[in-house]
Design an enzyme around this catalytic site. Structure first.
Site, PDB file in Angstrom:
ATOM      1  N   ASP A 173       0.871  -1.170   0.000  1.00  0.00           N
ATOM      2  CA  ASP A 173       0.000   0.000   0.000  1.00  0.00           C
ATOM      3  C   ASP A 173       0.910   1.223   0.000  1.00  0.00           C
ATOM      4  OD1 ASP A 173      -3.240   0.282   1.293  1.00  0.00           O
ATOM      5  OD2 ASP A 173      -2.031   2.032   0.738  1.00  0.00           O
ATOM      6  N   SER A 175     -16.962  -3.348  -9.589  1.00  0.00           N
ATOM      7  CA  SER A 175     -18.067  -2.559  -9.032  1.00  0.00           C
ATOM      8  C   SER A 175     -19.333  -2.784  -9.839  1.00  0.00           C
ATOM      9  CB  SER A 175     -17.677  -1.081  -9.090  1.00  0.00           C
ATOM     10  OG  SER A 175     -18.786  -0.267  -8.835  1.00  0.00           O
ATOM     11  N   THR A 197     -21.038  -0.594 -10.697  1.00  0.00           N
ATOM     12  CA  THR A 197     -21.100   0.550 -11.593  1.00  0.00           C
ATOM     13  C   THR A 197     -20.994   0.103 -13.056  1.00  0.00           C
ATOM     14  OG1 THR A 197     -20.276   2.809 -11.831  1.00  0.00           O
ATOM     15  CG2 THR A 197     -18.625   1.126 -11.568  1.00  0.00           C
ATOM     16  N   TYR A 201     -13.592   6.994 -13.292  1.00  0.00           N
ATOM     17  CA  TYR A 201     -13.424   5.937 -12.280  1.00  0.00           C
ATOM     18  C   TYR A 201     -14.131   4.651 -12.730  1.00  0.00           C
ATOM     19  CZ  TYR A 201     -15.095   3.023  -8.501  1.00  0.00           C
ATOM     20  OH  TYR A 201     -15.446   1.925  -7.758  1.00  0.00           O
ATOM     21  N   LYS A 231     -12.759   0.604 -14.001  1.00  0.00           N
ATOM     22  CA  LYS A 231     -13.203  -0.737 -13.586  1.00  0.00           C
ATOM     23  C   LYS A 231     -13.560  -1.583 -14.818  1.00  0.00           C
ATOM     24  CE  LYS A 231     -12.633  -0.219  -9.199  1.00  0.00           C
ATOM     25  NZ  LYS A 231     -11.495  -0.890  -8.563  1.00  0.00           N
ATOM     26  N   ASN A 245     -18.000  11.400   0.124  1.00  0.00           N
ATOM     27  CA  ASN A 245     -18.892  11.366  -1.042  1.00  0.00           C
ATOM     28  C   ASN A 245     -20.028  10.389  -0.817  1.00  0.00           C
ATOM     29  OD1 ASN A 245     -17.282  13.032  -2.833  1.00  0.00           O
ATOM     30  ND2 ASN A 245     -15.799  11.353  -2.770  1.00  0.00           N
ATOM     31  N   ARG A 293     -30.259   1.428  -3.487  1.00  0.00           N
ATOM     32  CA  ARG A 293     -28.991   0.712  -3.633  1.00  0.00           C
ATOM     33  C   ARG A 293     -29.035  -0.553  -2.789  1.00  0.00           C
ATOM     34  NH1 ARG A 293     -28.837   4.102  -6.759  1.00  0.00           N
ATOM     35  NH2 ARG A 293     -27.254   5.704  -7.202  1.00  0.00           N
TER      36      ARG A 293
END
Ligand code: UD1
Length: 339
Positions: A31, A125, A127, A150, A154, A198, A231
């Protein structure tokens, strides 16, 4: 098994490290601490009794990544979390997102190929589905054009991985997360948003504790029962456990295809107002919120068809919405007492 967890000091990464350790696996974390804190290593040790091995460098740096894999070519599997994830920031600074999220993936895949490390679990995701035509959405639903750089990283990452699995011995599982919330029951680890959050859950808890004045609910004119967006919220520990199962499935050679992807959600959709109600119930307080306009790029409603993950992985999310909001609240209270 010896498992490399990239982004292992981050929110989902740290919870996954603890679950891997609980199953007896040895963990190495990489990391660069760009959105996490070194103290997370001590927190992990408090929970599991084991401080994971740790290296601090940027996986977008090819030479450093190559060097790491040459020194660690006995790794059985990799769980790759390290990535930027703020939608708005990616719109303002797309190159930062493409560079960070894609270079690091390519460098990891190259290291895997060069050192015969075959197994990759990738953080994807929901998404990728955009606003699905059918709900709940299953893994066969078409991938829709991403709303943000973003989201695009993905989608592109899944394609990069797919092409690589076709052309090499590398195998991969992409896990498509719905909305992870909550924290570890020990309250040693949890979400640590930098600046103004966010996402809904940390914004709720920060408002309740007085860091934020008021929560804005983005839109109450959606075509949903109460007008607010829906969601599929999933507890981060349930999510973490699915990663352990996925990496074990790969190492134990139980995959049915060289590239598999699974939805990780509970299968239940909750509206923004329902999440607020749950939070108010478990925290026994009123939340200060107001309805404002819709947020650009938000889909109206999405929740997971989890049958494939339930059947194939033998995994099912256990925690309900009240348990999730309570655990997020306990974590916020703990952060406050530390200040
Ligand atoms: C967002 C990202 C998604 C990413 C995920 C994890 C967008 C459009 N999508 O998901 O790509 O994978 O985070 O980082 O940003 N809400 C409010 N008020 C707030 C915050 C949120 O009403 O202050 C609402 C949102 O409009 C949404 C729901 O709460 O309906 C959940 O929002 P959020 O937690 O940001 O997650 P997503 O937008 O679903």
């Amino acid at each position: 098994m010896k498992i490399l967890v990239t982004g292992g000091t981050g929110y989902i990464g740290s919870h996954t490290v603890v679950e891997l350790q609980a199953k007896g696996h040895e963990v190495i974390i990489i990391d660069n601490l760009s959105n996490s804190n070194i103290n997370v290593l001590d927190a992990i040790e408090k929970i599991s009794g084991i401080k994971p091995e740790f290296e601090n460098f940027d996986l977008a740096d090819m030479a450093k990544t190559e060097d790491f894999f040459q020194r660690n070519n006995d790794i059985d599997g990799i769980i790759h979390f390290a990535a930027f994830k703020a939608v708005g920031e990616s719109v303002d600074n797309p190159l930062m997102y493409y560079r960070n999220n894609l270079y690091s993936l390519v460098n990891i895949l190259q290291g895997m190929k060069d050192n015969s490390i075959p197994n990759l679990v990738f953080s994807s995701s929901c998404t990728v589905y955009g606003q699905p035509e059918e709900l709940p959405v299953n893994e066969e639903a078409p991938v829709q054009k991403a709303e943000s750089p973003y989201g695009n990283t993905k989608q592109i990452s899944e394609e990069v991985i797919f092409d690589t699995t076709k052309a090499s011995d590398i195998k991969a599982i992409a896990l498509r997360y719905f909305n992870p919330i909550g924290a570890h029951e020990s309250t040693e680890i949890g979400e640590l948003p930098l600046g103004v959050p966010n996402n809904l859950m940390p914004f709720i808890t920060q408002t309740a504790i007085g860091i934020r004045e008021q929560l804005s609910v983005f839109g109450d004119d959606y075509n949903t029962p109460d007008g607010t967006a829906i969601r599929d919220y999933i507890h981060v520990v349930d999510l973490a456990q699915a990663h352990v199962i996925a990496v074990e499935r790969m190492v134990n050679k139980n995959m049915k295809k060289d590239f598999e992807y699974f939805n990780l959600g509970t299968g239940n959709g909750y509206s923004v107002l329902e999440v607020i109600k749950s939070f108010e119930k478990v925290s026994e307080q009123k939340l200060n919120y107001k309805i404002v306009g819709r947020r650009a790029g938000d889909v109206e409603q999405v929740w997971a068809d989890t049958n494939f993950a339930n059947d194939e992985l033998g995994w099912k999310a256990k925690k309900n919405i009240d348990e999730m909001t309570l655990s997020a609240w306990k974590w916020e209270l703990k952060l406050q007492t530390e200040k």
